[in-house]
Design a protein around this motif. Sequence first.
Motif, PDB file in Angstrom:
ATOM      1  N   LEU A 127       6.034 -46.175  -5.379  1.00 16.21           N
ATOM      2  CA  LEU A 127       5.021 -47.222  -5.502  1.00 16.21           C
ATOM      3  C   LEU A 127       4.087 -47.327  -4.304  1.00 16.21           C
ATOM      4  O   LEU A 127       3.016 -47.922  -4.402  1.00 16.21           O
ATOM      5  N   ILE A 128       4.499 -46.748  -3.158  1.00 13.23           N
ATOM      6  CA  ILE A 128       3.702 -46.909  -1.948  1.00 13.23           C
ATOM      7  C   ILE A 128       3.470 -45.539  -1.304  1.00 13.23           C
ATOM      8  O   ILE A 128       4.122 -45.186  -0.321  1.00 13.23           O
ATOM      9  N   PRO A 129       2.533 -44.751  -1.841  1.00 10.10           N
ATOM     10  CA  PRO A 129       2.294 -43.427  -1.257  1.00 10.10           C
ATOM     11  C   PRO A 129       1.648 -43.477   0.125  1.00 10.10           C
ATOM     12  O   PRO A 129       1.755 -42.533   0.892  1.00 10.10           O
ATOM     13  N   HIS A 130       0.977 -44.575   0.458  1.00  9.48           N
ATOM     14  CA  HIS A 130       0.304 -44.717   1.762  1.00  9.48           C
ATOM     15  C   HIS A 130       0.812 -45.990   2.449  1.00  9.48           C
ATOM     16  O   HIS A 130       0.099 -47.000   2.510  1.00  9.48           O
ATOM     17  N   ILE A 145       3.370 -56.649  -9.580  1.00  6.95           N
ATOM     18  CA  ILE A 145       4.771 -57.019  -9.726  1.00  6.95           C
ATOM     19  C   ILE A 145       4.811 -58.427 -10.264  1.00  6.95           C
ATOM     20  O   ILE A 145       4.295 -59.365  -9.643  1.00  6.95           O
ATOM     21  N   HIS A 146       5.402 -58.560 -11.433  1.00  2.18           N
ATOM     22  CA  HIS A 146       5.490 -59.862 -12.074  1.00  2.18           C
ATOM     23  C   HIS A 146       6.892 -60.024 -12.627  1.00  2.18           C
ATOM     24  O   HIS A 146       7.356 -59.187 -13.387  1.00  2.18           O
ATOM     25  N   LEU A 155       0.382 -54.861  -4.969  1.00  4.03           N
ATOM     26  CA  LEU A 155       0.390 -53.845  -3.927  1.00  4.03           C
ATOM     27  C   LEU A 155      -1.043 -53.346  -3.844  1.00  4.03           C
ATOM     28  O   LEU A 155      -1.614 -52.902  -4.846  1.00  4.03           O
ATOM     29  N   VAL A 156      -1.627 -53.427  -2.662  1.00  7.24           N
ATOM     30  CA  VAL A 156      -3.040 -53.099  -2.460  1.00  7.24           C
ATOM     31  C   VAL A 156      -3.128 -51.993  -1.420  1.00  7.24           C
ATOM     32  O   VAL A 156      -2.581 -52.120  -0.332  1.00  7.24           O
ATOM     33  N   ILE A 193      15.278 -42.643  -8.623  1.00  8.26           N
ATOM     34  CA  ILE A 193      13.907 -42.844  -8.182  1.00  8.26           C
ATOM     35  C   ILE A 193      13.919 -43.726  -6.932  1.00  8.26           C
ATOM     36  O   ILE A 193      14.651 -44.705  -6.869  1.00  8.26           O
ATOM     37  N   ASP A 194      13.161 -43.353  -5.947  1.00  2.00           N
ATOM     38  CA  ASP A 194      12.965 -44.159  -4.749  1.00  2.00           C
ATOM     39  C   ASP A 194      11.711 -44.997  -5.001  1.00  2.00           C
ATOM     40  O   ASP A 194      10.594 -44.471  -4.976  1.00  2.00           O
ATOM     41  N   LEU A 195      11.904 -46.273  -5.281  1.00  2.00           N
ATOM     42  CA  LEU A 195      10.775 -47.122  -5.644  1.00  2.00           C
ATOM     43  C   LEU A 195       9.744 -47.232  -4.531  1.00  2.00           C
ATOM     44  O   LEU A 195       8.543 -47.272  -4.799  1.00  2.00           O
TER      45      LEU A 195
END
Length: 142
Positions: A44-47, A135-136, A73-74, A38-40
Amino acid sequence: MALYHLSPSPHTVRLPLYLERVSAGFPSPAADYIDNAIDLVKHLIPHPSSTYVLRVSGDSMRDAAIVNGSLLLVDASLRARHGDIVVARLRGDFTVKRLRLVPTPQLCPENPAYAPIPLSDEEDVHIVGVVTTVIHTPSRNG
């Protein structure tokens, strides 16, 4: 708070993704089957051009597993919907809360020690993004 957008990195990090899930209840036999990688960053960041990271201060969202020091992540490209956790600018300050639109619009904490913030047309509020990932890092002390 100033928001800075970073250019996407050409590098990817692929980590093994195991087929078996880990039990959070009773232990189950572990399996050594790797399903894929998996490429995190991609996952996790489609945009990437509209995503930024914020560090949380305070405990008003603790019951949503967002605690002091968590990273968020916003995604600023997403339209906020009822029930989303959002970052909002309110009276010149930024806050993270759950957006409730019914029965009346409000920003709701996830800690009973805090009161919801009613939203009205007169209120200077701007949703700056939707929280997509928390992320914690669990404490290793104790």
